[in-house]
Design a protein around this motif. Structure first.
Motif, PDB file in Angstrom:
ATOM      1  N   UNK A 125       0.862  -1.177   0.000  1.00 55.67           N
ATOM      2  CA  UNK A 125       0.000   0.000   0.000  1.00 55.67           C
ATOM      3  C   UNK A 125       0.896   1.223   0.000  1.00 55.67           C
ATOM      4  N   UNK A 126       0.858   2.002  -1.081  1.00 58.66           N
ATOM      5  CA  UNK A 126       1.651   3.224  -1.189  1.00 58.66           C
ATOM      6  C   UNK A 126       0.708   4.413  -1.051  1.00 58.66           C
ATOM      7  N   UNK A 127       0.975   5.244  -0.082  1.00 55.02           N
ATOM      8  CA  UNK A 127       0.118   6.399   0.191  1.00 55.02           C
ATOM      9  C   UNK A 127       0.776   7.650  -0.363  1.00 55.02           C
ATOM     10  N   UNK A 128       0.014   8.403  -1.174  1.00 51.94           N
ATOM     11  CA  UNK A 128       0.520   9.664  -1.697  1.00 51.94           C
ATOM     12  C   UNK A 128       1.407   9.528  -2.905  1.00 51.94           C
ATOM     13  N   UNK A 129       1.467   8.336  -3.543  1.00 48.48           N
ATOM     14  CA  UNK A 129       2.272   8.165  -4.749  1.00 48.48           C
ATOM     15  C   UNK A 129       1.630   8.864  -5.929  1.00 48.48           C
ATOM     16  N   UNK A 130       2.394   9.165  -6.956  1.00 51.03           N
ATOM     17  CA  UNK A 130       1.825   9.836  -8.126  1.00 51.03           C
ATOM     18  C   UNK A 130       0.852   8.934  -8.855  1.00 51.03           C
ATOM     19  N   UNK A 131      -0.310   9.440  -9.146  1.00 44.27           N
ATOM     20  CA  UNK A 131      -1.317   8.659  -9.863  1.00 44.27           C
ATOM     21  C   UNK A 131      -0.834   8.385 -11.275  1.00 44.27           C
ATOM     22  N   UNK A 141      -1.476   3.721  -4.966  1.00 43.78           N
ATOM     23  CA  UNK A 141      -0.888   5.045  -5.035  1.00 43.78           C
ATOM     24  C   UNK A 141      -1.900   6.085  -4.649  1.00 43.78           C
ATOM     25  N   UNK A 142      -1.712   6.719  -3.514  1.00 44.18           N
ATOM     26  CA  UNK A 142      -2.662   7.728  -3.078  1.00 44.18           C
ATOM     27  C   UNK A 142      -3.983   7.126  -2.733  1.00 44.18           C
ATOM     28  N   UNK A 143      -4.138   5.837  -2.920  1.00 43.35           N
ATOM     29  CA  UNK A 143      -5.363   5.237  -2.487  1.00 43.35           C
ATOM     30  C   UNK A 143      -5.912   4.164  -3.374  1.00 43.35           C
ATOM     31  N   UNK A 144      -5.787   4.213  -4.697  1.00 47.60           N
ATOM     32  CA  UNK A 144      -6.454   3.248  -5.568  1.00 47.60           C
ATOM     33  C   UNK A 144      -5.718   1.937  -5.634  1.00 47.60           C
ATOM     34  N   UNK A 145      -6.192   1.037  -6.444  1.00 47.41           N
ATOM     35  CA  UNK A 145      -5.528  -0.246  -6.643  1.00 47.41           C
ATOM     36  C   UNK A 145      -5.285  -0.436  -8.115  1.00 47.41           C
TER      37      UNK A 145
END
Length: 218
Positions: A125-131, A141-145
């Motif tokens: 789970x990566x939080x705040x990664x570039x979409x 990334x930032x929330x999605x899968x």
């Protein structure tokens, strides 16, 4: 003298006979209740009600235990206070992983983060990664899968060393059984060093390898 003695004895015998023959009060015998009727078992004591601790069907989450000792291992990285590999109870959700990692750093956008999604073992789970950066399967990334519907080719190459069963199931021609074979091979051999090792997985022939080689990476 003899006559006097006989008279005294006769008088004593008469008194004794009169005393023993007098009427006496007779008391009725006491009635003793039987402990139980012959052949009939005694009633058993009523069982005490024990409150049930079973969870309601369909309930999930860290507060609802599933299989005893079941855990999921996830890698939480990005804009959290304490990133790292976490062990959480089976059924935990993304929001639980963020709290276990110390919470999200201030100013981090969580618009695309599905915090209610149930975690799967081995995902990242990566939080705040570039979409749209395509960090790989299991990454949020930032929330999605990244994973799409089963059977659809993923937008980015799938990492054979980090993908979960659900992530591998998105590859064309790969179902849950074959995905499990890939993970078993990865566990037994310490990971994939090249895409060509996919040929050694049980159930993958030359034709299927040709379909997958451009969609996966070590």
């Amino acid at each position: 003298m003899a006559l006097t003695v006989v008279l005294v004895l006769a008088a004593g015998f008469a008194v004794h006979h009169f005393w023993t023959g007098r009427p006496q009060d007779v008391r009725a015998p006491e009635v003793v209740e039987a402990a139980g009727s012959f052949g009939e078992p005694e009633p058993e004591p009523e069982a005490e009600a024990v409150p049930s601790t079973a969870a309601e069907p369909g309930a999930t989450g860290p507060g609802v235990p599933g299989t005893a000792g079941a855990v999921v291992v996830v890698d939480v990285s990005g804009k959290v206070r304490e990133p790292g590999v976490l062990r959480l109870p089976a059924g935990s959700r993304v929001g639980d992983a963020l709290r276990a990692a110390g919470g999200v750093r201030p100013g981090t956008a969580l618009d695309g983060l599905n915090r209610a999604r149930v975690l799967v073992d081995g995902e990242q789970v990566v939080v705040g990664g570039p979409a749209g950066a395509g960090p790989g399967p299991g990454v949020v990334p930032g929330g999605g899968t990244v994973a799409g519907p089963p059977g659809a080719a993923p937008a980015a190459p799938v990492s054979l060393n980090t993908a979960t069963v659900e992530q591998l199931d998105t590859l064309p021609g790969v179902g849950p059984v074959l995905a499990r074979h890939i993970i078993d091979y990865r566990t037994q051999h310490g990971g994939f060093r090249s895409v060509d090792e996919l040929r050694d997985v049980n159930g993958i022939g030359d034709r299927r390898f040709a379909d997958l080689r451009n969609l996966v990476r070590p």
